[in-house]
Design an enzyme around this catalytic site. Structure first.
Site, PDB file in Angstrom:
ATOM      1  N   CYS A 151      -4.911  12.634  13.375  1.00  0.00           N
ATOM      2  CA  CYS A 151      -5.592  11.357  13.161  1.00  0.00           C
ATOM      3  C   CYS A 151      -5.433  10.504  14.409  1.00  0.00           C
ATOM      4  CB  CYS A 151      -5.104  10.645  11.904  1.00  0.00           C
ATOM      5  SG  CYS A 151      -3.644   9.657  12.118  1.00  0.00           S
ATOM      6  N   ARG A 170      -8.592  -0.657   4.538  1.00  0.00           N
ATOM      7  CA  ARG A 170      -7.723   0.374   3.963  1.00  0.00           C
ATOM      8  C   ARG A 170      -6.366  -0.197   3.585  1.00  0.00           C
ATOM      9  NH1 ARG A 170      -7.385   5.803   7.205  1.00  0.00           N
ATOM     10  NH2 ARG A 170      -6.034   6.107   5.407  1.00  0.00           N
ATOM     11  N   ASP A 216       4.536   0.349  11.920  1.00  0.00           N
ATOM     12  CA  ASP A 216       3.341  -0.279  11.350  1.00  0.00           C
ATOM     13  C   ASP A 216       3.195  -1.754  11.743  1.00  0.00           C
ATOM     14  OD1 ASP A 216       2.698   2.118  10.220  1.00  0.00           O
ATOM     15  OD2 ASP A 216       3.431   1.628   8.214  1.00  0.00           O
ATOM     16  N   LYS A 239       0.840  -1.214   0.000  1.00  0.00           N
ATOM     17  CA  LYS A 239       0.000   0.000   0.000  1.00  0.00           C
ATOM     18  C   LYS A 239       0.870   1.258   0.000  1.00  0.00           C
ATOM     19  CE  LYS A 239      -1.742   1.502   4.098  1.00  0.00           C
ATOM     20  NZ  LYS A 239      -1.393   2.893   4.464  1.00  0.00           N
ATOM     21  N   ASN A 240       1.833   1.293   0.913  1.00  0.00           N
ATOM     22  CA  ASN A 240       2.601   2.530   1.084  1.00  0.00           C
ATOM     23  C   ASN A 240       3.627   2.768  -0.023  1.00  0.00           C
ATOM     24  OD1 ASN A 240       1.080   3.098   3.276  1.00  0.00           O
ATOM     25  ND2 ASN A 240       2.606   2.514   4.797  1.00  0.00           N
ATOM     26  N   ARG A 281       0.417  14.322  13.524  1.00  0.00           N
ATOM     27  CA  ARG A 281       0.904  14.152  12.160  1.00  0.00           C
ATOM     28  C   ARG A 281       0.877  15.436  11.316  1.00  0.00           C
ATOM     29  NH1 ARG A 281      -1.302   8.587   9.762  1.00  0.00           N
ATOM     30  NH2 ARG A 281       0.583   8.780   8.536  1.00  0.00           N
TER      31      ARG A 281
END
Ligand code: EPU
Length: 414
Positions: free
Chosen positions: A115, A395, A303, A22-23, A120
């Site tokens: 968030c 997500r 993560d 994803k990233n 952030r």
């Protein structure tokens, strides 16, 4: 609203394929804004965040077709604004800021705001863009950036932000002259992006180190490129094998970029090895507790902190988990405690005292990685775990319940 129901206690066995990262995919797809012609990107994961970035790129005027292989054409950009509606659902939308100013001479991007895992801010992105000569204004909750042509210079990033490095690296590709970007993030996703940009005709060296040199060019062309496998998904499945005492083969990726997690998992007693076509991860009956501290790459990834903490709840001893990247990334702690975990938190440290067994309970996901940690806990727990707010997991994990079911987990979405 969907829920994931897990009946815990099954040892995972079998083979699972790791999707594209994803990233890595998010900045790679955004980089098409710098080009003319049809780009072709392979190994794009099927995730809600990918749908969001597609919507954003389309709203800017890009044409997009395909799925796992995605084609993007940004010849006719007609809009330079990333609206609050899109940015608030996905902070990575900030990635369009640099490319839009570089290509279109202006960008208006909603400020992401805080968030669940921390405040952030994006001050490092905007400061670096200013150093490249952009005029930046904050107005009505939007960052407005303008520059007829960005100018290369030496920039020291106050901290090695991942999307900040990506944003400025993309912008500097079309700047006049040379940019030396110092104190950059070294994540593999940045190397993937730099490779893609070089394929488009950019002149970049040093990606993956703390100094990146970018010699600006006048234009970039379309490319055909592949997104790297998701190292966080791979790490999550290894932990799934560990927490259930299972024996699984992970395909579609290798051990490259996974040193920090593999070292820690081996220290817990797990056997992780390279086998034909993938990685074998085998759990141990008795899990040794280990300490972890999150750090920028090549350190232990934030993560995977929540997932590793779930594993440590059933460790044999004490584990100290220190989170140094985000100030509020312990939201999973109270949910894990509802399942019988013994955890105490002081500041950015959590002390996890292993218990013999977790018990299933209704729990709530608060962010993407917290959801993954609760699913892992549910796989190991006695009885039924009911996870709500599962939209977080969609997500960033492609069909996680299908992948886990195929490994023998009793898990379903209702
Ligand atoms: N920071 C600032 N100012 C800035 C930028 C960052 O103070 O201008 C701070 C952040 O608040 C944070 C730290 O610097 O405390 C590191 O943040 P970074 O900018 O590196 O994070 P990011 O680029 O917003 C990416 C990933 C995250 C991952 C982090 C850290 C993407 C799209 N997101 O975020 O992924 O946790 O790097 O590795 O690449 C996830 O996938 O679940 C996720 C949150």
């Amino acid at each position: 609203m969907d829920k994931i129901i897990i009946c815990g206690g099954k040892k995972l066995e079998g083979e699972v394929f790791i999707s594209g990262s994803k990233n890595a995919a998010l900045p790679v797809l955004v980089s098409s804004l710098l080009t003319t012609g049809w780009n072709t990107f392979h190994n794009i994961p099927d995730l809600v965040d990918i749908k969001t970035i597609k919507r954003l790129l389309e709203s800017l005027g890009a044409e997009i077709e395909g799925g796992e292989t995605l084609r993007i054409n940004a010849d006719k950009l007609r809009n330079c604004e990333a609206s609050y509606d899109l940015v608030k659902t996905m902070r990575a939308s900030i990635l369009v800021l640099g490319p839009l100013v570089a290509r279109m001479g202006m960008a208006r991007v909603s400020l992401p705001g805080g968030c669940a895992i921390g405040a952030r801010p994006v001050n490092v992105h905007t400061k670096a863009l200013e150093a490249l000569g952009a005029r930046i204004k904050l107005e009505d909750g939007y960052i407005e950036a303008k520059a007829s042509r960005l100018k290369g210079t030496t920039i020291y990033l106050d901290l090695p932000t991942v999307t900040g490095t990506e944003n400025i690296m993309m912008a500097a590709c079309l700047a006049k002259g040379t940019t030396l970007l110092k104190n950059t993030a070294k994540e593999p996703e940045i190397m993937n992006l730099a490779d893609v940009l070089c394929g488009m005709g950019a002149k970049i060296s040093g990606a993956g180190t703390d100094t990146i040199r970018i010699d600006g060019v006048d234009s970039l062309h379309a490319v055909e490129a592949t997104v790297i496998p998701d190292r966080i998904e791979a790490g999550t499945f290894m932990i799934a094998a560990g927490i259930t005492g299972g024996d699984i083969k992970i395909t579609g990726c290798d051990l490259c970029y996974l040193d920090a997690i593999v070292t820690k998992l081996r220290n817990t007693g797990m056997d992780i090895s390279i086998v034909d076509g993938g990685i074998r991860a085998v759990g141990e009956e008795k899990v040794k507790s280990v300490d972890i501290k999150t750090l920028p790459y090549p350190g232990f990834p934030t993560d995977l902190q929540a997932q590793m903490m779930a594993f440590m709840t059933v460790g044999n001893g004490l584990s100290v988990v220190t989170e140094t990247i985000f100030e509020n990334r312990f939201m999973h702690v109270s949910e894990l405690m509802r399942m019988g975990a013994d955890i105490s938190v002081a500041g950015n440290r959590a002390v996890v005292k292993g218990v013999p067994r977790l018990r299933g309970a209704p729990v709530m996901a608060t962010d993407l990685r917290a959801s993954a940690s609760l699913i892992l806990a549910g796989l190991a727990a006695e009885g039924v775990t009911e996870l709500s707010r599962v939209y977080h997991i969609d997500r960033g994990y492609q069909k996680i319940e299908e992948k886990l079911s195929s490994l023998g987990a009793d898990i379903k979405r209702v």
